[in-house]
Scaffold this active site. Structure first.
Site, PDB file in Angstrom:
ATOM      1  N   ARG A 286       5.529  -8.962   4.919  1.00 26.40           N
ATOM      2  CA  ARG A 286       6.554  -9.987   4.830  1.00 26.40           C
ATOM      3  C   ARG A 286       6.414 -10.865   6.072  1.00 26.40           C
ATOM      4  O   ARG A 286       5.964 -10.412   7.130  1.00 26.40           O
ATOM      5  CB  ARG A 286       7.953  -9.363   4.795  1.00 26.40           C
ATOM      6  CG  ARG A 286       8.186  -8.401   3.643  1.00 26.40           C
ATOM      7  CD  ARG A 286       9.570  -7.762   3.765  1.00 26.40           C
ATOM      8  NE  ARG A 286       9.833  -6.857   2.653  1.00 26.40           N
ATOM      9  CZ  ARG A 286       9.573  -5.544   2.669  1.00 26.40           C
ATOM     10  NH1 ARG A 286       9.046  -4.986   3.763  1.00 26.40           N
ATOM     11  NH2 ARG A 286       9.831  -4.790   1.618  1.00 26.40           N
TER      12      ARG A 286
ATOM     13  N   LYS B  19      12.083  -3.229   5.642  1.00 23.81           N
ATOM     14  CA  LYS B  19      13.489  -3.304   5.275  1.00 23.81           C
ATOM     15  C   LYS B  19      14.157  -1.950   5.457  1.00 23.81           C
ATOM     16  O   LYS B  19      13.589  -0.907   5.147  1.00 23.81           O
ATOM     17  CB  LYS B  19      13.626  -3.756   3.815  1.00 23.81           C
ATOM     18  CG  LYS B  19      13.313  -5.232   3.597  1.00 23.81           C
ATOM     19  CD  LYS B  19      13.617  -5.629   2.175  1.00 23.81           C
ATOM     20  CE  LYS B  19      13.410  -7.130   1.965  1.00 23.81           C
ATOM     21  NZ  LYS B  19      13.708  -7.533   0.579  1.00 23.81           N
TER      22      LYS B  19
ATOM     23  N   HIS C 257       5.237 -16.024   1.334  1.00 23.06           N
ATOM     24  CA  HIS C 257       5.508 -14.804   0.562  1.00 23.06           C
ATOM     25  C   HIS C 257       4.500 -14.623  -0.568  1.00 23.06           C
ATOM     26  O   HIS C 257       4.222 -13.502  -0.986  1.00 23.06           O
ATOM     27  CB  HIS C 257       6.928 -14.835  -0.002  1.00 23.06           C
ATOM     28  CG  HIS C 257       7.434 -13.486  -0.409  1.00 23.06           C
ATOM     29  ND1 HIS C 257       7.627 -12.466   0.499  1.00 23.06           N
ATOM     30  CD2 HIS C 257       7.765 -12.981  -1.625  1.00 23.06           C
ATOM     31  CE1 HIS C 257       8.066 -11.389  -0.143  1.00 23.06           C
ATOM     32  NE2 HIS C 257       8.157 -11.680  -1.418  1.00 23.06           N
TER      33      HIS C 257
ATOM     34  N   ARG D 145       1.724 -12.247   0.138  1.00 19.93           N
ATOM     35  CA  ARG D 145       2.025 -10.825  -0.093  1.00 19.93           C
ATOM     36  C   ARG D 145       1.795 -10.458  -1.549  1.00 19.93           C
ATOM     37  O   ARG D 145       1.239  -9.408  -1.869  1.00 19.93           O
ATOM     38  CB  ARG D 145       3.465 -10.554   0.340  1.00 19.93           C
ATOM     39  CG  ARG D 145       3.908  -9.104   0.303  1.00 19.93           C
ATOM     40  CD  ARG D 145       5.202  -8.999   1.095  1.00 19.93           C
ATOM     41  NE  ARG D 145       6.079  -7.960   0.610  1.00 19.93           N
ATOM     42  CZ  ARG D 145       6.037  -6.696   1.007  1.00 19.93           C
ATOM     43  NH1 ARG D 145       5.121  -6.304   1.866  1.00 19.93           N
ATOM     44  NH2 ARG D 145       6.907  -5.823   0.536  1.00 19.93           N
TER      45      ARG D 145
ATOM     46  N   HIS E 215       7.543  -0.576  -0.658  1.00 21.85           N
ATOM     47  CA  HIS E 215       8.543  -0.647  -1.716  1.00 21.85           C
ATOM     48  C   HIS E 215       9.148   0.727  -1.970  1.00 21.85           C
ATOM     49  O   HIS E 215       8.434   1.727  -2.006  1.00 21.85           O
ATOM     50  CB  HIS E 215       7.922  -1.150  -3.024  1.00 21.85           C
ATOM     51  CG  HIS E 215       7.622  -2.610  -3.009  1.00 21.85           C
ATOM     52  ND1 HIS E 215       6.691  -3.194  -3.827  1.00 21.85           N
ATOM     53  CD2 HIS E 215       8.136  -3.621  -2.261  1.00 21.85           C
ATOM     54  CE1 HIS E 215       6.644  -4.489  -3.591  1.00 21.85           C
ATOM     55  NE2 HIS E 215       7.507  -4.767  -2.645  1.00 21.85           N
TER      56      HIS E 215
ATOM     57  N   TYR F  64       5.427  -7.163  -8.490  1.00 26.78           N
ATOM     58  CA  TYR F  64       4.676  -7.944  -7.515  1.00 26.78           C
ATOM     59  C   TYR F  64       3.283  -8.283  -7.997  1.00 26.78           C
ATOM     60  O   TYR F  64       2.701  -9.268  -7.569  1.00 26.78           O
ATOM     61  CB  TYR F  64       4.565  -7.153  -6.208  1.00 26.78           C
ATOM     62  CG  TYR F  64       5.474  -7.655  -5.129  1.00 26.78           C
ATOM     63  CD1 TYR F  64       6.845  -7.469  -5.234  1.00 26.78           C
ATOM     64  CD2 TYR F  64       4.993  -8.309  -4.021  1.00 26.78           C
ATOM     65  CE1 TYR F  64       7.696  -7.926  -4.256  1.00 26.78           C
ATOM     66  CE2 TYR F  64       5.839  -8.761  -3.024  1.00 26.78           C
ATOM     67  CZ  TYR F  64       7.189  -8.575  -3.156  1.00 26.78           C
ATOM     68  OH  TYR F  64       8.028  -9.037  -2.185  1.00 26.78           O
TER      69      TYR F  64
END
Length: 308
Positions: free
Chosen positions: A162, A185, A253, A256, A279, A288
């Site tokens: 990211r 995250k 993005h 990615r 993830h 994705y």
């Protein structure tokens, strides 16, 4: 915090946030958004039901109350995706509160989110990704800034990061090792291999950078020496994609997305790619990747014992 919410409900909101922070490792931005969404929900219900929302009132919410709230959301132009996110926060709070207070949360938990079409990820073709990285290096006359921009986009694409993760690298991360430890995250850490091309691009940038890259300072610097802003990277990519005639979806993005898709095209398995991207859910990784069904089935047939 709005006056339509009782002190007990305010305390419960605080305790719920503390619970998610401690046990679920939720990021501060997520907690702030969730608290805002639930507060707005309770404020609406206070007006809708004609009185302050305390713990007992939350436990007495009905299906009709939920429908009224969702209708009000749409009436004010809130999109389906945002309504679904707000509802997710409300359900999470209600589920936690019902276990603590002992009420039946069925009316809240059974509320269905509006359907919305998820935008398909738009990864770049391999040649387009390569051209974009090269063209990014032509957007600035100052050699070290051009080298910096190339290094950033090469790291994003080569490591599947990211943009916040890429710009979060510090001088202590350089020279890049064979494997980076990335904090993503929710504070979750993962190990990401570093391609030679990414390592070389960062080395060229470091050699040209006029600033002292301290171990605890940002690796990628702005023109005046401060931390590089993500908007600068987005702007550089916007100019490069215009020169190449690429669509507006060719953003940082998208690199990615491209990383994940190109790995899968090369025969990588989804579970490994999931770990590289950080993830929590395999379904997120599947979203994705934009490999066509035929190629995906060919990869599956090669990898599955019965397909050989």
């Amino acid at each position: 915090m709005t006056l339509e919410i009782s002190p007990g409900a305010r305390d419960a909101l605080q305790a719920w946030g503390d619970h998610m922070r401690a046990l679920d490792g939720a990021a501060e931005n997520t907690l702030t958004a969730y608290a805002r969404d639930v507060t707005a929900f309770l404020a609406f219900q206070a007006g809708h039901r004609g009185g302050p929302m305390g713990l007992a009132e939350i436990g007495r919410l009905r299906t009709a109350d939920m429908r009224a709230w969702m209708a009000d959301q749409r009436l004010h132009g809130t999109g389906g995706r945002s309504v679904a996110r707000h509802l997710s926060a409300v359900k999470s709070f209600a589920r936690w509160l019902s276990e603590r207070e002992g009420f039946d949360p069925t009316a809240i938990l059974s509320t269905r989110a509006p359907k919305f079409r998820k935008p398909l990820p738009r990864p770049l073709a391999k040649d387009a990704a390569k051209d974009l990285i090269e063209t990014v290096g032509m957007q600035h006359d100052t050699p070290w800034i051009a080298a910096r921009d190339v290094a950033v986009v090469t790291v994003l694409y080569g490591c599947g990061l990211r943009i916040s993760e890429g710009l979060g690298l510090t001088g202590g991360d350089a020279p890049l090792a064979d494997v980076l430890r990335i904090k993503g995250k929710g504070g979750k850490e993962r190990l990401v291999p570093v391609l030679p091309a990414a390592r070389d691009a960062v080395e060229r940038y470091i050699a040209a950078c006029p600033f002292d890259l301290t171990d605890d300072g940002p690796l990628f610097r702005g023109a005046r020496g401060g931390a590089l802003n993500g908007r600068i990277v987005a702007g550089v990519m916007a100019r490069a994609r215009m020169q190449l005639g690429l669509p507006a979806s060719a953003t940082p993005h998208a690199l990615r997305h491209s990383f994940a898709t190109h790995l899968l095209e090369a025969g990588g398995d989804l579970r490994s790619i999931q770990e590289l991207l950080g993830h929590a859910s395999l379904s997120t990784t599947q979203a994705y990747t934009a490999v066509d069904t035929v190629h995906l089935m060919e990869t599956y047939a090669r990898a599955h014992p019965h397909g050989r």
